[in-house]
Structure formats: C-alpha cells, structure tokens
Design an enzyme around this catalytic site. Structure first.
Site, PDB file in Angstrom:
ATOM      1  CD  GLU A   1       3.221 -46.725 -50.678  1.00  0.00           C
ATOM      2  OE1 GLU A   1       4.136 -47.209 -51.375  1.00  0.00           O
ATOM      3  OE2 GLU A   1       2.069 -46.527 -51.102  1.00  0.00           O
TER       4      GLU A   1
ATOM      5  CG  HIS B   1       3.358 -41.325 -48.759  1.00  0.00           C
ATOM      6  ND1 HIS B   1       3.006 -40.642 -49.905  1.00  0.00           N
ATOM      7  CD2 HIS B   1       2.381 -42.249 -48.573  1.00  0.00           C
ATOM      8  CE1 HIS B   1       1.876 -41.141 -50.374  1.00  0.00           C
ATOM      9  NE2 HIS B   1       1.469 -42.112 -49.585  1.00  0.00           N
TER      10      HIS B   1
ATOM     11  CG  HIS C   1      -2.719 -39.700 -48.882  1.00  0.00           C
ATOM     12  ND1 HIS C   1      -3.527 -40.788 -48.583  1.00  0.00           N
ATOM     13  CD2 HIS C   1      -1.569 -40.235 -49.347  1.00  0.00           C
ATOM     14  CE1 HIS C   1      -2.890 -41.918 -48.847  1.00  0.00           C
ATOM     15  NE2 HIS C   1      -1.688 -41.617 -49.306  1.00  0.00           N
TER      16      HIS C   1
ATOM     17  CD  GLU D   1       7.085 -16.348 -48.255  1.00  0.00           C
ATOM     18  OE1 GLU D   1       6.252 -16.622 -49.154  1.00  0.00           O
ATOM     19  OE2 GLU D   1       6.998 -15.342 -47.538  1.00  0.00           O
TER      20      GLU D   1
ATOM     21  CG  HIS E   1      -0.828 -42.583 -53.833  1.00  0.00           C
ATOM     22  ND1 HIS E   1      -0.155 -43.780 -53.869  1.00  0.00           N
ATOM     23  CD2 HIS E   1      -0.973 -42.319 -52.509  1.00  0.00           C
ATOM     24  CE1 HIS E   1       0.050 -44.219 -52.633  1.00  0.00           C
ATOM     25  NE2 HIS E   1      -0.429 -43.342 -51.784  1.00  0.00           N
TER      26      HIS E   1
HETATM   27  P1  13P Z   1       0.156 -47.819 -45.001  1.00  0.00           P
HETATM   28  O1  13P Z   1      -0.954 -47.824 -43.991  1.00  0.00           O
HETATM   29  O2  13P Z   1       0.574 -49.214 -45.391  1.00  0.00           O
HETATM   30  O3  13P Z   1       1.325 -46.968 -44.530  1.00  0.00           O
HETATM   31  O4  13P Z   1      -0.401 -47.177 -46.343  1.00  0.00           O
HETATM   32  C1  13P Z   1      -0.850 -45.859 -46.390  1.00  0.00           C
HETATM   33  C2  13P Z   1      -0.558 -45.185 -47.674  1.00  0.00           C
HETATM   34  O5  13P Z   1      -0.629 -43.990 -47.752  1.00  0.00           O
HETATM   35  C3  13P Z   1      -0.188 -46.016 -48.839  1.00  0.00           C
HETATM   36  O6  13P Z   1       0.353 -45.213 -49.833  1.00  0.00           O
HETATM   37 ZN    ZN Z   2      -0.294 -43.126 -49.743  1.00  0.00          ZN
END
Ligand code: 13P
Ligand code: ZN
Length: 250
Positions: A116, A139, A141, A170, A211
């Site tokens: 990313e 980033h 998940h 909050e 994602h």
């Molecule tokens: P990477 O291992 O390349 O950082 O990818 C993980 C990810 O969350 C891709 O969106």
């Molecule tokens: Zn990701």
C-alpha cells in the site's frame, strides 16, 4: 548507528506499541494493515545521508512534495504481531529521491515496503503539499468497521458519519471531520491511492469498501485512538441490533 538516535528509537518504539494494539484488537489477521511514519525531523544530518543498501525502487507517480523525506514503513507481507516485537526486522527506513520519482532503503535491512506504499506516500505527499503537518498514515482491518462497509446504505459519508457519531458522545469530538468513503478498488493500486487522496480534502479517516480503514495525523497513537473510537461506536450499534432493537442514538 540509527539505534543510537534516542528520539528516533522512541518513535520506533511507539510504532511497535501500536502494532501490538492492532494485533491484540484483532484488526491484523496475517499481514493485514500497514504503517508509515515520516521520521525526517528525527534524523540527524548525517543519518539523512546514510548510503542506500539496495537499488532504488521506482514509484508509480513522482512524490514532488516528499523529495529527500525519510519514512519508517512496515514491510509487505509482515505480521503486525512481529512488527510489535521487532519493528526494524519487519519494516525499513526509506528515503525518497531528490526528484521524488523513486526511493531507496537506507536501514536496517532490505525489507520491501508495504504493497500500500502508493496510497501511503500519495497521502503524505498530498497533505504536505496542502500545508497539513501530517506525519502518520495508519491502515488496518477492524472487523466491525469493515462489516459496515458491506452494507450499501452505509457507503455514504454522511450516513456512516452520523451513525457512528450518534453512538457515543466522544466520537464527534475525536473524529470531527467525519468519515470518507472509497468504493472498492484493488488493494495496492494507484486507483485506490488516487481515490483515497480525494477523500482527504474533507476527512482524516477513510473507509475502503470491504477492505479496511485509514487514518492520517500527526501522531500514531492518536490515529489508533481515532479508529478505536469508531470501532467502539460500531460495536455499540451492532450489539443493540443483535439484542433486537434499533439504538436510539444521540
Ligand atoms: P502489506 O502486507 O503489503 O502491507 O498488505 C497488507 C494490507 O493490508 C493490504 O491492504
Ligand atoms: Zn489492507
């Protein structure tokens, strides 16, 4: 040598701390998620000139606002639980070339950066060019927030922002600019990066459909806390729904 730099190592320690939170929260299955931090101001003039340890990697687009800037970035395929234990063994320090068109790894090992990186660097580049003192892109998940993006009516910035703001008082204070939405794009692509920076005109947090989530800011712990607060709101929403009622909201 960089390990003698106390300020830099303190920041690397914070990256390890947050990587551990991502894992224990359950937001980092396998290699899910990535972190980049602009560490240029923490490097001495000598460290900024460290020789490259590999050939330059070309960038998909020139990052003209980041020429000479130095970043810590997690490695592609690396697990957050191991970043937490050994951030310099699961990520690398990169320097953007003077023309912004490529980067080199300068420490400590040749660990290719996250897939990313186009989104991360484009976000850093955009925010710097617009005068925002942004140092961090995170980033991750989070299960509950990604779950929301599987429901079409929530894929609207106003709707999702109102919903999450209304679950706890909050949330509105911690995420004052609300949430940007990027419709599904293939991970790691320039299209995803371009769609993301459009959302940064108005927001500091962006949801990638089906994602994950991105947060930008001056401080990594603050970015984590922002996403954590949104996750708390989502959990309250889901727990009310699971108990069979519609939450009243603020
Ligand atoms: P990477 O291992 O390349 O950082 O990818 C993980 C990810 O969350 C891709 O969106
Ligand atoms: Zn990701």
């Amino acid at each position: 040598m960089i390990r003698d730099n106390e300020k830099l190592m303190a920041e690397i320690g914070r990256i390890a701390e947050v990587a551990g939170y991502l894992w224990t929260r359950g937001w980092a299955e396998r290699n899910g998620g990535n972190i980049s931090v602009n560490i240029t101001d923490l490097m001495s003039e000598e460290e900024k000139e460290l020789p490259a340890i590999c050939e330059p990697y070309p960038l998909l687009a020139a990052m003209t606002g980041l020429c000479g800037h130095i970043f810590y970035v997690t490695g592609t395929g690396k697990r957050m639980r191991y970043v937490a234990q050994d951030p310099l063994g699961n990520g690398s320090i990169i320097r953007i070339a003077p023309d912004g068109a490529s980067f080199e790894i300068i420490a400590e090992q040749e660990i290719p950066p996250t897939s990313e990186l186009p989104s991360h660097l484009m976000m850093h580049n955009y925010l710097r060019s617009s005068g925002r003192d942004n140092k961090v892109v995170l980033h991750t998940h989070p299960t509950d927030l990604i779950g929301l993006t599987h429901c079409k009516p929530f894929l609207n910035s106003e709707t999702i922002t109102r919903l999450l703001w209304s679950m706890i008082p909050e949330c509105r204070i911690i995420v004052p600019k609300g949430i940007g939405i990027v419709p599904y794009e293939i991970p790691g692509t320039l299209a995803l990066a371009l769609a993301t920076i459009r959302q940064l005109e108005k927001h500091d947090v962006v949801f990638w459909e089906k994602h994950g989530i991105l947060a930008v800011g001056e401080d990594l712990v603050e970015c984590f806390d922002t996403i954590d607060t949104l996750s708390k709101s989502a959990q309250i929403f889901f727990s009310a729904r699971m108990a069979g009622y519609e939450p009243e909201g603020m």
